[in-house]
Design a protein around this motif. Structure first.
Motif, short mmCIF file in Angstrom:
data_model
loop_
_atom_site.label_atom_id
_atom_site.label_comp_id
_atom_site.label_asym_id
_atom_site.label_seq_id
_atom_site.Cartn_x
_atom_site.Cartn_y
_atom_site.Cartn_z
N GLY A 13 0.77 -1.24 0.00
CA GLY A 13 0.00 0.00 0.00
C GLY A 13 0.79 1.28 0.00
N THR A 14 2.09 1.22 -0.28
CA THR A 14 2.89 2.46 -0.24
C THR A 14 2.40 3.47 -1.28
OG1 THR A 14 4.57 1.43 -1.64
CG2 THR A 14 4.98 1.44 0.73
N THR A 15 2.16 3.03 -2.49
CA THR A 15 1.72 3.97 -3.53
C THR A 15 0.33 4.51 -3.22
OG1 THR A 15 3.08 2.88 -5.20
CG2 THR A 15 1.25 4.22 -6.01
N SER A 16 -0.56 3.66 -2.77
CA SER A 16 -1.92 4.11 -2.42
C SER A 16 -1.89 5.11 -1.26
CB SER A 16 -2.80 2.92 -2.06
OG SER A 16 -2.95 2.08 -3.18
N ALA A 17 -1.06 4.86 -0.27
CA ALA A 17 -0.94 5.79 0.85
C ALA A 17 -0.36 7.12 0.38
CB ALA A 17 -0.07 5.19 1.96
N LEU A 18 0.64 7.06 -0.48
CA LEU A 18 1.23 8.29 -1.02
C LEU A 18 0.19 9.08 -1.81
CD1 LEU A 18 4.19 8.72 -0.30
CD2 LEU A 18 4.74 8.37 -2.69
N ASP A 19 -0.60 8.38 -2.62
CA ASP A 19 -1.65 9.06 -3.39
C ASP A 19 -2.66 9.75 -2.47
OD1 ASP A 19 -0.49 8.18 -5.75
OD2 ASP A 19 -1.95 6.57 -6.07
N GLU A 20 -3.04 9.08 -1.37
CA GLU A 20 -3.98 9.67 -0.43
C GLU A 20 -3.36 10.87 0.28
OE1 GLU A 20 -7.23 10.58 2.01
OE2 GLU A 20 -7.09 9.51 0.10
N LEU A 21 -2.11 10.77 0.68
CA LEU A 21 -1.43 11.90 1.34
C LEU A 21 -1.31 13.08 0.38
CD1 LEU A 21 1.24 9.85 3.27
CD2 LEU A 21 -0.58 11.24 4.32
N LEU A 93 1.25 -12.11 3.19
CA LEU A 93 1.48 -12.45 1.79
C LEU A 93 0.20 -12.59 0.98
CD1 LEU A 93 4.49 -14.92 1.90
CD2 LEU A 93 4.36 -12.80 0.59
N SER A 94 -0.81 -13.22 1.54
CA SER A 94 -2.04 -13.40 0.77
C SER A 94 -2.68 -12.06 0.43
CB SER A 94 -3.02 -14.32 1.50
OG SER A 94 -3.41 -13.76 2.73
N THR A 95 -2.65 -11.12 1.36
CA THR A 95 -3.17 -9.77 1.10
C THR A 95 -2.34 -9.08 0.04
OG1 THR A 95 -4.03 -9.59 3.35
CG2 THR A 95 -3.68 -7.53 2.15
N MET A 96 -1.02 -9.19 0.14
CA MET A 96 -0.15 -8.56 -0.85
C MET A 96 -0.46 -9.09 -2.25
SD MET A 96 3.42 -8.66 1.35
CE MET A 96 4.47 -8.43 -0.07
N PHE A 97 -0.54 -10.40 -2.39
CA PHE A 97 -0.78 -10.98 -3.71
C PHE A 97 -2.19 -10.65 -4.23
CE2 PHE A 97 2.82 -14.02 -2.80
CZ PHE A 97 3.66 -13.48 -3.76
N GLU A 98 -3.16 -10.57 -3.35
CA GLU A 98 -4.51 -10.18 -3.77
C GLU A 98 -4.51 -8.75 -4.30
OE1 GLU A 98 -8.81 -9.30 -1.68
OE2 GLU A 98 -7.60 -10.95 -0.89
N ARG A 99 -3.84 -7.85 -3.59
CA ARG A 99 -3.77 -6.45 -4.04
C ARG A 99 -3.03 -6.34 -5.37
NH1 ARG A 99 -2.01 -3.92 1.80
NH2 ARG A 99 -4.07 -4.01 2.77
N ILE A 100 -1.93 -7.07 -5.50
CA ILE A 100 -1.16 -7.04 -6.75
C ILE A 100 -2.01 -7.55 -7.91
CG2 ILE A 100 0.78 -8.15 -7.94
CD1 ILE A 100 2.26 -8.01 -5.16
N GLU A 101 -2.73 -8.61 -7.67
CA GLU A 101 -3.57 -9.19 -8.73
C GLU A 101 -4.67 -8.24 -9.17
OE1 GLU A 101 -4.38 -11.72 -11.60
OE2 GLU A 101 -2.73 -12.05 -10.19
N ASN A 102 -5.21 -7.47 -8.24
CA ASN A 102 -6.35 -6.60 -8.54
C ASN A 102 -5.96 -5.20 -8.99
OD1 ASN A 102 -8.30 -8.55 -7.94
ND2 ASN A 102 -8.15 -8.11 -5.75
N ARG A 103 -4.72 -4.79 -8.81
CA ARG A 103 -4.37 -3.42 -9.18
C ARG A 103 -4.23 -3.27 -10.69
NH1 ARG A 103 1.58 -3.12 -6.40
NH2 ARG A 103 2.67 -4.52 -7.81
N THR A 104 -4.55 -2.08 -11.15
CA THR A 104 -4.49 -1.79 -12.58
C THR A 104 -3.45 -0.73 -12.91
OG1 THR A 104 -6.26 -0.16 -12.34
CG2 THR A 104 -6.91 -2.41 -12.93
N THR A 105 -2.87 -0.11 -11.89
CA THR A 105 -1.93 0.98 -12.12
C THR A 105 -0.49 0.53 -12.28
OG1 THR A 105 -1.72 1.28 -9.74
CG2 THR A 105 -3.37 2.64 -10.87
N ASN A 106 -0.21 -0.72 -11.93
CA ASN A 106 1.16 -1.22 -11.93
C ASN A 106 1.09 -2.72 -12.23
OD1 ASN A 106 3.69 -2.21 -11.22
ND2 ASN A 106 3.86 -0.95 -9.39
N GLN A 107 1.83 -3.16 -13.22
CA GLN A 107 1.78 -4.57 -13.61
C GLN A 107 2.78 -5.44 -12.87
OE1 GLN A 107 -0.66 -5.92 -15.63
NE2 GLN A 107 -1.44 -3.89 -15.19
N TYR A 108 3.64 -4.81 -12.05
CA TYR A 108 4.66 -5.61 -11.35
C TYR A 108 4.00 -6.61 -10.41
CZ TYR A 108 8.40 -7.20 -8.42
OH TYR A 108 9.27 -8.01 -7.75
N GLY A 109 4.53 -7.83 -10.43
CA GLY A 109 4.09 -8.87 -9.53
C GLY A 109 3.12 -9.85 -10.14
#
Length: 155
Positions: A13-21, A93-109
């Motif tokens: 969530g680093t990028t999402s937190a930065l976007d919110e800040l 890890l399961s949360t990290m991979f779920e977020r990575i799978e669902n994000r559309t702004t970054n294809q890494y992971g």
């Protein structure tokens, strides 16, 4: 003026937190963009280094405003003296991979090789980040607004 460095592995969530800040009016820099990171091929893989010249220029230009910087690089520790606080965001890890799978702004992971790199980093890099951070925020069951509230409270 306070400089807070936010670090963590992909999907925490680093990028999402930065976007919110940033939305809240704070100056933010995501070192994944804008030439702040240089990648160097090594025998054992690729190393990600903060661009020392660019970081030094950024740190000298801060002025009186608060600044949140995010990144996870092999040489970030050399800049810790320049930050008022280093904050680690982490998640299971399961949360990290779920977020990575669902994000559309970054294809890494999303490739098997990148997923393996994340697993390797979780085992080898995360313990180092935990030891070297001033504050740890577990983002597993917390909204980005709550994470941003916690980061904002550190100012």
């Amino acid at each position: 003026m306070t400089i807070i460095y936010i670090t963590g592995l992909s999907g925490v969530g680093t990028t999402s937190a930065l976007d919110e800040l940033n939305r809240r009016g704070y100056r933010t820099i995501d070192t994944d963009y804008g030439g702040y990171v240089r990648n160097v091929a090594l025998e054992e893989g690729i190393a990600h280094y903060l661009n020392e010249e660019k970081m030094e220029h950024l740190l000298k230009s801060v002025g009186e405003e608060h600044l949140f910087i995010s990144g996870c690089c092999d040489n970030q520790g050399q800049f810790y003296k320049d930050f008022d606080m280093v904050v680690l965001l982490k998640a299971d890890l399961s949360t990290m991979f779920e977020r990575i799978e669902n994000r559309t702004t970054n294809q890494y992971g999303k490739t098997p090789e990148q997923r393996q790199e994340i697993l390797d980093n979780h085992a080898a890099v995360l313990p180092l980040l935990e030891k070297s951070s001033d504050v740890t925020i577990d983002t597993t069951h917390v909204s980005i607004q709550e994470v941003s509230d916690q980061l904002e409270a550190l100012l």
